[in-house]
Design a protein around this motif. Structure first.
Motif, PDB file in Angstrom:
ATOM      1  N   ASP A   1      -3.074   7.105  -8.755  1.00 50.14           N
ATOM      2  CA  ASP A   1      -3.561   6.100  -9.701  1.00 50.14           C
ATOM      3  C   ASP A   1      -2.690   4.856  -9.653  1.00 50.14           C
ATOM      4  OD1 ASP A   1      -4.717   4.703 -11.776  1.00 50.14           O
ATOM      5  OD2 ASP A   1      -3.838   5.948 -13.354  1.00 50.14           O
ATOM      6  N   ALA A   2      -3.254   3.710  -9.263  1.00 51.67           N
ATOM      7  CA  ALA A   2      -2.496   2.460  -9.204  1.00 51.67           C
ATOM      8  C   ALA A   2      -2.031   2.016 -10.582  1.00 51.67           C
ATOM      9  CB  ALA A   2      -3.346   1.357  -8.568  1.00 51.67           C
ATOM     10  N   GLN A   3      -2.734   2.438 -11.637  1.00 54.54           N
ATOM     11  CA  GLN A   3      -2.362   2.064 -13.002  1.00 54.54           C
ATOM     12  C   GLN A   3      -1.272   2.974 -13.584  1.00 54.54           C
ATOM     13  OE1 GLN A   3      -3.807  -0.398 -15.108  1.00 54.54           O
ATOM     14  NE2 GLN A   3      -4.863  -1.246 -13.341  1.00 54.54           N
ATOM     15  N   CYS A   4      -0.977   4.091 -12.897  1.00 51.37           N
ATOM     16  CA  CYS A   4       0.048   5.050 -13.370  1.00 51.37           C
ATOM     17  C   CYS A   4      -0.212   5.450 -14.821  1.00 51.37           C
ATOM     18  CB  CYS A   4       1.447   4.451 -13.218  1.00 51.37           C
ATOM     19  SG  CYS A   4       1.869   3.967 -11.531  1.00 51.37           S
ATOM     20  N   ARG A   5      -1.467   5.724 -15.151  1.00 54.42           N
ATOM     21  CA  ARG A   5      -1.847   5.894 -16.550  1.00 54.42           C
ATOM     22  C   ARG A   5      -1.397   7.206 -17.181  1.00 54.42           C
ATOM     23  NH1 ARG A   5      -8.090   4.899 -16.046  1.00 54.42           N
ATOM     24  NH2 ARG A   5      -7.633   6.140 -14.184  1.00 54.42           N
TER      25      ARG A   5
ATOM     26  N   ASP B   1       9.282   1.070  -6.711  1.00 55.43           N
ATOM     27  CA  ASP B   1       9.298   1.701  -8.028  1.00 55.43           C
ATOM     28  C   ASP B   1       8.452   0.956  -9.043  1.00 55.43           C
ATOM     29  OD1 ASP B   1      10.990   3.769  -7.258  1.00 55.43           O
ATOM     30  OD2 ASP B   1      12.793   2.582  -7.635  1.00 55.43           O
TER      31      ASP B   1
ATOM     32  N   TYR C   1       7.558   0.092 -19.429  1.00 58.59           N
ATOM     33  CA  TYR C   1       6.431  -0.828 -19.330  1.00 58.59           C
ATOM     34  C   TYR C   1       5.595  -0.717 -20.599  1.00 58.59           C
ATOM     35  CZ  TYR C   1       7.585  -0.872 -14.347  1.00 58.59           C
ATOM     36  OH  TYR C   1       8.239  -0.996 -13.148  1.00 58.59           O
TER      37      TYR C   1
ATOM     38  N   PRO D   1       4.765  -0.138 -10.463  1.00 57.80           N
ATOM     39  CA  PRO D   1       3.377   0.318 -10.360  1.00 57.80           C
ATOM     40  C   PRO D   1       2.522  -0.641  -9.536  1.00 57.80           C
ATOM     41  CG  PRO D   1       4.172   0.547 -12.611  1.00 57.80           C
ATOM     42  CD  PRO D   1       5.234  -0.203 -11.865  1.00 57.80           C
TER      43      PRO D   1
ATOM     44  N   LEU E   1       4.015   1.814  -6.223  1.00 55.28           N
ATOM     45  CA  LEU E   1       4.057   3.115  -6.884  1.00 55.28           C
ATOM     46  C   LEU E   1       2.687   3.504  -7.445  1.00 55.28           C
ATOM     47  CD1 LEU E   1       5.773   5.506  -7.848  1.00 55.28           C
ATOM     48  CD2 LEU E   1       6.282   4.201  -9.922  1.00 55.28           C
ATOM     49  N   ARG E   2       2.281   4.724  -7.154  1.00 48.73           N
ATOM     50  CA  ARG E   2       1.073   5.312  -7.719  1.00 48.73           C
ATOM     51  C   ARG E   2       1.420   6.703  -8.245  1.00 48.73           C
ATOM     52  NH1 ARG E   2      -3.834   2.863  -5.673  1.00 48.73           N
ATOM     53  NH2 ARG E   2      -3.300   1.080  -4.335  1.00 48.73           N
ATOM     54  N   ILE E   3       0.862   7.051  -9.366  1.00 49.06           N
ATOM     55  CA  ILE E   3       1.062   8.375  -9.950  1.00 49.06           C
ATOM     56  C   ILE E   3      -0.239   9.161  -9.797  1.00 49.06           C
ATOM     57  CG2 ILE E   3       1.620   9.678 -12.028  1.00 49.06           C
ATOM     58  CD1 ILE E   3       3.952   8.054 -10.972  1.00 49.06           C
TER      59      ILE E   3
ATOM     60  N   LEU F   1       9.430   4.533 -16.731  1.00 49.18           N
ATOM     61  CA  LEU F   1       9.116   4.899 -15.350  1.00 49.18           C
ATOM     62  C   LEU F   1      10.139   4.302 -14.388  1.00 49.18           C
ATOM     63  CD1 LEU F   1       7.150   6.274 -13.408  1.00 49.18           C
ATOM     64  CD2 LEU F   1       5.806   4.163 -13.380  1.00 49.18           C
TER      65      LEU F   1
END
Length: 461
Positions: A381-385, A367, A230, A369, A376-378, A219
């Motif tokens: 989602d804060a965990q960028c799962r 950049d 990560y 999470p 960074l959020r995906i 990421l």
């Protein structure tokens, strides 16, 4: 090409077992911290193409156990503490619906969700990578190595100069040792049929367990343009995987992972028109527990690292261990001086309080999470799962689905070898009663004939 050793296995069995039996219960997670610290060091060394000497490895174990007896029950509580997010594991239905881990190899693309297909490794010829900046004397060494593997190039093998540079550096600039490593790497790829990975049973070995294994993802980039990967070490429940699956399955899962990760790094380098360089690897050890550092885990890791060392040398430039407990940090600091100076400089460890500051030294926080202190959020989602798989214990329902897909051979050709499934379809035959190794590990002259897809015996080419 000696792999990083299995530290605990170096002790005599009686001594090792006595130490484990005598260990106070309250020091369990501190032991995990110390031994996983050694395991992380082993992973670091694998990425740098280095191995510990046999005389150093037992000393690391002694130091780790000595540390256990000095810690108190309070340290146990510190080492076993973990964020609530790391403790829970998603259910099968939720994981599928949320596409957790589905883009773990796509996080370097401008839009990770734009392409359904994961990166594919270019296994033959010259992929067009740029040659990295060479150090003094490396150009002559690289020319000499290229001349020595000219026969491989004539066969269409992957011996481009950027690849040869990595193997040359992994062997300290020794041309003869680098040549041996290149030939062993290509032989391993041929024996495991890695060039035809897209024909494997990827429904089982890539997609089915993606939310839980391996809990990682690539990421964004570091401040110097390095790709960042990560991995949630604390959420990596390898012990459960070992208990539920045989080593053949674990190794096949790892081979697919290594191939996709390598492909992602090369795809990114080609798209950005930059040389392939070592990635920043962020190990999140929040949630670390003693069950993750049993002897069976150590043995399995050492076997997997042996293969990774051949497949992916010099692809790790820096390792950042974050959310480390005080016991973990102390264990690492106690024996880190035993590492080579250049290797030691690439590994940094930070507590939960210092993790954000450590990450900011190498990665822009925009950049990073959000669960690690960044912004960074995906998909909110804060965990960028969707990219960084959450991990946790693999649900029994997912394991049952894996076994079913494996048996059906879905997603790729299902091959048979003397009545057993070929490892290229995901199952490696164990040694037989006579102690003979699987046919695909034997030299060509010793291999028995295998069956074609129609059941006819065919000669091994």
């Amino acid at each position: 090409l000696k792999p990083p050793p299995d530290y605990a296995a170096l002790l005599r069995p009686r001594t090792r077992d006595a130490a484990l039996i005598a260990m106070p219960k309250q020091t369990g997670s501190v032991a995990a911290a110390a031994l996983l610290s050694a395991s992380v060091t082993s992973a670091c060394l694998a990425g740098f193409g280095t191995a510990l000497s046999p005389t150093v490895a037992p000393l690391l174990v002694v130091i780790a156990f000595a540390l256990l007896w000095r810690r108190t029950a309070a340290s146990e509580r510190e080492a076993s503490s973990a964020p609530a997010e790391a403790a829970g594991a998603p259910g099968v239905a939720d994981a599928r619906a949320q596409q957790l881990g589905a883009w773990k190899y796509c996080g370097l693309r401008p839009d990770p969700s734009a392409h359904a297909e994961p990166p594919r490794y270019i296994s033959a010829g010259d992929p067009g990578l740029l040659e990295p900046p060479l150090k003094a004397g490396e150009r002559e060494q690289l020319d000499a190595l290229g001349a020595r593997v000219r026969d491989l190039a004539a066969q269409g093998c992957r011996v481009d100069r950027p690849t040869l540079v990595r193997y040359l550096r992994a062997r300290g600039g020794c041309v003869a040792r680098a040549e041996a490593m290149v030939r062993q790497w290509l032989q391993l790829r041929a024996d495991l049929d890695l060039d035809r990975l897209e024909e494997w049973n990827l429904e089982a070995y890539e997609k089915c367990l993606a939310p839980w294994w391996i809990p990682c993802g690539v990421l964004r980039y570091g401040l110097q343009g390095e790709p960042v990967m990560y991995e949630r070490i604390g959420a990596s429940k390898l012990k459960r995987m070992i208990d539920k699956l045989d080593f053949a399955d674990l190794r096949t899962l790892d081979l697919v992972h290594c191939t996709r990760l390598h492909a992602a790094l090369e795809e990114d380098a080609l798209q950005r028109n930059v040389p392939l360089r070592g990635a920043i690897v962020v190990f999140d050890v929040a949630g670390l527990g003693w069950e993750q550092c049993s002897l069976s885990v150590g043995r399995t890791l050492s076997k997997l690292v042996e293969t990774r060392d051949l497949l992916m040398p010099e692809l790790v430039g820096r390792i950042l261990v974050v959310n480390a407990s005080p016991a973990f940090s102390k264990a690492f600091n106690m024996f880190s001086y035993l590492l080579p100076a250049d290797t030691r400089a690439k590994v940094q460890v930070a507590s939960a309080a210092g993790s954000k500051a450590l990450l900011a030294q190498h990665i822009d926080l925009s950049d990073v999470p959000a669960f690690l202190g960044g912004a960074l959020r995906i998909a909110g989602d804060a965990q960028c799962r969707r990219i960084i798989a959450p991990g946790g214990p693999v649900p029994d329902a997912a394991l049952d689905e894996f076994r079913r897909l494996r048996a059906e051979g879905r997603g790729g050709a299902r091959r048979r070898v003397a009545g057993r499934e070929d490892p290229r379809a995901g199952v490696v035959a164990e040694k037989d009663a006579a102690g003979e190794a699987p046919w695909w590990l034997q030299c060509c002259s010793a291999r028995p004939p295998r069956q074609s897809s129609q059941g006819d015996l065919v000669a091994v080419q």
